[in-house]
Scaffold this active site. Structure first.
Site, PDB file in Angstrom:
ATOM      1  N   ASP A  32     -12.166 -34.965  18.491  1.00 34.71           N
ATOM      2  CA  ASP A  32     -13.256 -34.199  18.323  1.00 34.71           C
ATOM      3  C   ASP A  32     -14.716 -35.187  18.790  1.00 34.71           C
ATOM      4  O   ASP A  32     -14.361 -36.409  19.024  1.00 34.71           O
ATOM      5  CB  ASP A  32     -13.789 -33.603  16.811  1.00 34.71           C
ATOM      6  CG  ASP A  32     -14.744 -32.591  16.482  1.00 34.71           C
ATOM      7  OD1 ASP A  32     -15.706 -32.773  16.951  1.00 34.71           O
ATOM      8  OD2 ASP A  32     -14.304 -31.685  16.037  1.00 34.71           O
ATOM      9  N   ASP A  50     -14.140 -36.593  23.927  1.00 35.69           N
ATOM     10  CA  ASP A  50     -14.798 -35.542  24.619  1.00 35.69           C
ATOM     11  C   ASP A  50     -13.796 -34.659  25.498  1.00 35.69           C
ATOM     12  O   ASP A  50     -13.242 -35.199  26.559  1.00 35.69           O
ATOM     13  CB  ASP A  50     -16.037 -35.674  25.458  1.00 35.69           C
ATOM     14  CG  ASP A  50     -16.608 -34.560  25.878  1.00 35.69           C
ATOM     15  OD1 ASP A  50     -16.007 -33.447  25.914  1.00 35.69           O
ATOM     16  OD2 ASP A  50     -17.787 -34.660  26.380  1.00 35.69           O
ATOM     17  N   GLY A  76     -21.536 -21.661  17.105  1.00 35.48           N
ATOM     18  CA  GLY A  76     -22.373 -21.757  16.107  1.00 35.48           C
ATOM     19  C   GLY A  76     -22.616 -20.302  15.508  1.00 35.48           C
ATOM     20  O   GLY A  76     -21.894 -19.230  16.117  1.00 35.48           O
ATOM     21  N   ALA A 119     -13.585 -12.657  17.065  1.00 39.22           N
ATOM     22  CA  ALA A 119     -13.859 -11.273  16.985  1.00 39.22           C
ATOM     23  C   ALA A 119     -14.874 -10.802  18.162  1.00 39.22           C
ATOM     24  O   ALA A 119     -15.086  -9.658  18.354  1.00 39.22           O
ATOM     25  CB  ALA A 119     -14.255 -10.697  15.606  1.00 39.22           C
ATOM     26  N   CYS A 120     -15.879 -11.909  18.288  1.00 41.84           N
ATOM     27  CA  CYS A 120     -16.792 -11.850  19.372  1.00 41.84           C
ATOM     28  C   CYS A 120     -16.186 -11.123  20.704  1.00 41.84           C
ATOM     29  O   CYS A 120     -17.258 -10.757  21.760  1.00 41.84           O
ATOM     30  CB  CYS A 120     -17.700 -12.760  19.515  1.00 41.84           C
ATOM     31  SG  CYS A 120     -18.547 -13.314  17.895  1.00 41.84           S
ATOM     32  N   TYR A 149     -20.338 -16.229  24.711  1.00 42.90           N
ATOM     33  CA  TYR A 149     -19.494 -16.762  23.580  1.00 42.90           C
ATOM     34  C   TYR A 149     -18.409 -15.985  23.735  1.00 42.90           C
ATOM     35  O   TYR A 149     -16.810 -16.381  23.708  1.00 42.90           O
ATOM     36  CB  TYR A 149     -20.207 -16.884  22.171  1.00 42.90           C
ATOM     37  CG  TYR A 149     -19.018 -17.169  21.205  1.00 42.90           C
ATOM     38  CD1 TYR A 149     -18.794 -18.606  21.013  1.00 42.90           C
ATOM     39  CD2 TYR A 149     -18.747 -16.366  20.284  1.00 42.90           C
ATOM     40  CE1 TYR A 149     -17.603 -19.033  19.997  1.00 42.90           C
ATOM     41  CE2 TYR A 149     -17.866 -16.766  19.101  1.00 42.90           C
ATOM     42  CZ  TYR A 149     -17.456 -17.988  19.184  1.00 42.90           C
ATOM     43  OH  TYR A 149     -16.579 -18.248  17.958  1.00 42.90           O
ATOM     44  N   LYS A 153     -14.433 -16.479  25.233  1.00 45.64           N
ATOM     45  CA  LYS A 153     -13.216 -16.391  24.404  1.00 45.64           C
ATOM     46  C   LYS A 153     -12.084 -15.476  25.037  1.00 45.64           C
ATOM     47  O   LYS A 153     -10.829 -15.563  25.025  1.00 45.64           O
ATOM     48  CB  LYS A 153     -13.515 -16.061  22.942  1.00 45.64           C
ATOM     49  CG  LYS A 153     -14.342 -16.707  22.102  1.00 45.64           C
ATOM     50  CD  LYS A 153     -13.331 -17.978  21.714  1.00 45.64           C
ATOM     51  CE  LYS A 153     -14.008 -18.803  20.512  1.00 45.64           C
ATOM     52  NZ  LYS A 153     -13.356 -20.098  20.446  1.00 45.64           N
TER      53      LYS A 153
HETATM   54  P1  NAD Z   1     -17.023 -25.939  14.372  1.00 40.98           P
HETATM   55  O1  NAD Z   1     -18.103 -25.888  15.559  1.00 40.98           O
HETATM   56  O2  NAD Z   1     -17.034 -26.572  12.913  1.00 40.98           O
HETATM   57  O3  NAD Z   1     -15.706 -26.544  15.046  1.00 40.98           O
HETATM   58  C1  NAD Z   1     -15.456 -26.879  16.448  1.00 40.98           C
HETATM   59  C2  NAD Z   1     -15.484 -28.340  16.780  1.00 40.98           C
HETATM   60  O4  NAD Z   1     -15.293 -28.440  18.062  1.00 40.98           O
HETATM   61  C3  NAD Z   1     -16.742 -29.135  16.332  1.00 40.98           C
HETATM   62  O5  NAD Z   1     -16.445 -30.187  15.508  1.00 40.98           O
HETATM   63  C4  NAD Z   1     -16.973 -29.610  17.617  1.00 40.98           C
HETATM   64  O6  NAD Z   1     -17.714 -31.024  17.630  1.00 40.98           O
HETATM   65  C5  NAD Z   1     -15.773 -29.768  18.499  1.00 40.98           C
HETATM   66  N1  NAD Z   1     -16.141 -29.799  19.769  1.00 40.98           N
HETATM   67  C6  NAD Z   1     -17.073 -29.254  20.718  1.00 40.98           C
HETATM   68  N2  NAD Z   1     -16.790 -29.299  21.997  1.00 40.98           N
HETATM   69  C7  NAD Z   1     -16.059 -30.546  22.054  1.00 40.98           C
HETATM   70  C8  NAD Z   1     -15.823 -31.318  23.141  1.00 40.98           C
HETATM   71  N3  NAD Z   1     -15.983 -31.123  24.223  1.00 40.98           N
HETATM   72  N4  NAD Z   1     -14.592 -32.273  22.891  1.00 40.98           N
HETATM   73  C9  NAD Z   1     -14.093 -32.353  21.586  1.00 40.98           C
HETATM   74  N5  NAD Z   1     -14.607 -31.462  20.428  1.00 40.98           N
HETATM   75  C10 NAD Z   1     -15.471 -30.819  20.614  1.00 40.98           C
HETATM   76  O7  NAD Z   1     -16.408 -24.493  14.214  1.00 40.98           O
HETATM   77  P2  NAD Z   1     -15.430 -23.837  13.254  1.00 40.98           P
HETATM   78  O8  NAD Z   1     -16.006 -22.661  12.528  1.00 40.98           O
HETATM   79  O9  NAD Z   1     -14.493 -24.844  12.591  1.00 40.98           O
HETATM   80  O10 NAD Z   1     -14.532 -23.133  14.486  1.00 40.98           O
HETATM   81  C11 NAD Z   1     -13.089 -23.649  15.043  1.00 40.98           C
HETATM   82  C12 NAD Z   1     -12.822 -22.412  16.107  1.00 40.98           C
HETATM   83  O11 NAD Z   1     -12.610 -21.161  15.466  1.00 40.98           O
HETATM   84  C13 NAD Z   1     -13.711 -22.627  17.381  1.00 40.98           C
HETATM   85  O12 NAD Z   1     -12.984 -22.294  18.534  1.00 40.98           O
HETATM   86  C14 NAD Z   1     -14.431 -21.200  17.027  1.00 40.98           C
HETATM   87  O13 NAD Z   1     -14.947 -20.612  18.181  1.00 40.98           O
HETATM   88  C15 NAD Z   1     -13.184 -20.269  16.551  1.00 40.98           C
HETATM   89  N6  NAD Z   1     -13.990 -19.243  15.521  1.00 40.98           N
HETATM   90  C16 NAD Z   1     -14.599 -19.737  14.442  1.00 40.98           C
HETATM   91  C17 NAD Z   1     -15.164 -18.580  13.622  1.00 40.98           C
HETATM   92  C18 NAD Z   1     -16.032 -18.945  12.282  1.00 40.98           C
HETATM   93  O14 NAD Z   1     -16.327 -17.757  11.717  1.00 40.98           O
HETATM   94  N7  NAD Z   1     -15.952 -20.002  11.984  1.00 40.98           N
HETATM   95  C19 NAD Z   1     -14.920 -17.330  14.094  1.00 40.98           C
HETATM   96  C20 NAD Z   1     -14.354 -17.079  15.107  1.00 40.98           C
HETATM   97  C21 NAD Z   1     -13.829 -18.118  15.803  1.00 40.98           C
END
Ligand code: NAD
Length: 322
Positions: A32, A50, A76, A119-120, A149, A153
């Protein structure tokens, strides 16, 4: 011992997934941009790196991995994805992570890879009526997500399925619906509704007013993070490639949701609806397919998860002196 890599392992769901994989006896690596802010990191090996950089992917993705979980994304809540201000970053950063991780996994011969869609990606035209949103997996086309976003996806889901068809990779794709719980982002602008509303309620005093974006009649469903991780693990162990919804079908209006949090807090608060970034009018997970393919359904009501989450957010707010 099975070996897994969690990309985005420093994030909210990633941290919980690592914990679950460890409990199942896996050897787990995480990668991460940052370490988990709340110390939820039980990985055997963790790389701060990254994933937009192919060299980082080359280093962390090794041929001895049995499974990869690709959760890394620039994301977010509504205040981050629906203002339009972060669209270029969202598309560029998340697409690059997906392109790099997937191709490196192919090069290293990693057979099974999970992708967290959202779901988005469902079309806005099916989510205009707050009482009757349609989010069955087969309703994705003609595509018309209401955010970049969601478009990213959808692109990345399709990308994963091309590697399945053309390169023989075992992909698994789930569409998460509003996942919440402890150790999630709760302030700073990227927080989602459950954490944001919990924070507003936690810092309020009796007699205060809680501001809620929109008219409050918009509907959503929310899934507790442990249940989400359970769905992910079931999908990964199954022979179903997806895409499949992982969400709750306990739909609630945002004002009723806020009333639930106020009730949990035991405080005497009122609600004021104000303008704000919103997203679709209604959304609910359609769980027919996951029930049929994996025999999975959420095991607990929304309120139970919110009691745990509210208590956690309250503790964080107190620690931060809010
Ligand atoms: P989160 O933001 O806590 O986790 C995503 C992580 O990805 C973060 O820690 C961020 O630092 C890391 N990241 C971003 N860019 C990066 C890069 N270039 N290199 C390495 N790491 C990187 O979000 P989450 O809620 O834990 O979501 C996890 C996944 O689930 C995501 O793909 C998100 O789109 C998907 N998702 C989440 C939700 C939700 O409700 N939380 C809903 C639909 C989809």
């Amino acid at each position: 011992m099975k070996k897994a890599l969690v990309c985005g392992g420093g994030g909210f769901i990633g941290g919980h997934l690592i914990k679950r994989l460890k409990a199942e006896g896996y050897w787990v690596a995480g990668v991460d941009l940052k370490e988990n802010e709340y110390g939820n990191n039980q990985a055997d090996y963790f790389l701060v790196g990254d994933l937009r950089d192919p060299k980082v992917c080359e280093k962390i993705i090794t041929s001895d991995l049995d499974e990869i979980y690709q959760l890394a994304a620039d994301m977010g809540g509504a205040g981050f994805v629906f203002t339009g201000e972060n669209d270029a970053d969202i598309m560029h950063n998340s697409a690059l992570c997906n392109l790099n991780v997937l191709d490196e996994a192919r090069k290293k011969g990693v057979k099974r890879i999970f992708y967290s869609s959202s779901a988005c990606m469902y079309p806005e035209y099916n989510q205009l009526d707050p009482e009757n949103p349609k989010c069955s997996e087969d309703s994705a086309y003609p595509a018309a997500p209401d955010s970049e976003y969601g478009w990213e996806k959808l692109f990345s889901e399709r990308l994963f399925f091309t590697y399945h068809r053309n390169c023989g990779m075992e992909v698994r794709v789930a569409r998460f619906h509003n996942i919440f719980g402890p150790q999630g982002t709760w302030h700073g602008g990227r927080e989602k509704a459950p954490a944001a509303i919990s924070r507003k309620v936690a810092v309020a005093k009796d007699g205060d007013t809680i501001e809620v974006w929109g008219d409050g009649k918009q509907t959503r469903s929310f899934l507790f993070v442990d249940e989400c991780v359970d769905g992910v693990r079931r999908l990964m162990d199954s022979d179903f490639i997806g895409p499949v919804n992982i969400g709750s079908d306990e739909m609630i209006s945002i004002n009723d949701f806020t009333k639930m949090v106020i009730d949990i807090s035991g405080k005497n608060l009122s609600i004021k609806n104000i303008d704000g970034p919103l997203g679709v009018r209604g959304r609910n997970s359609d769980n027919d397919l996951i029930q049929q393919k994996l025999g999975w359904a959420p095991s607990q009501p929304l309120r139970k998860g919110m009691e745990i989450t509210y208590a956690w957010v309250k503790e964080q707010a107190e620690k931060a002196g809010l």
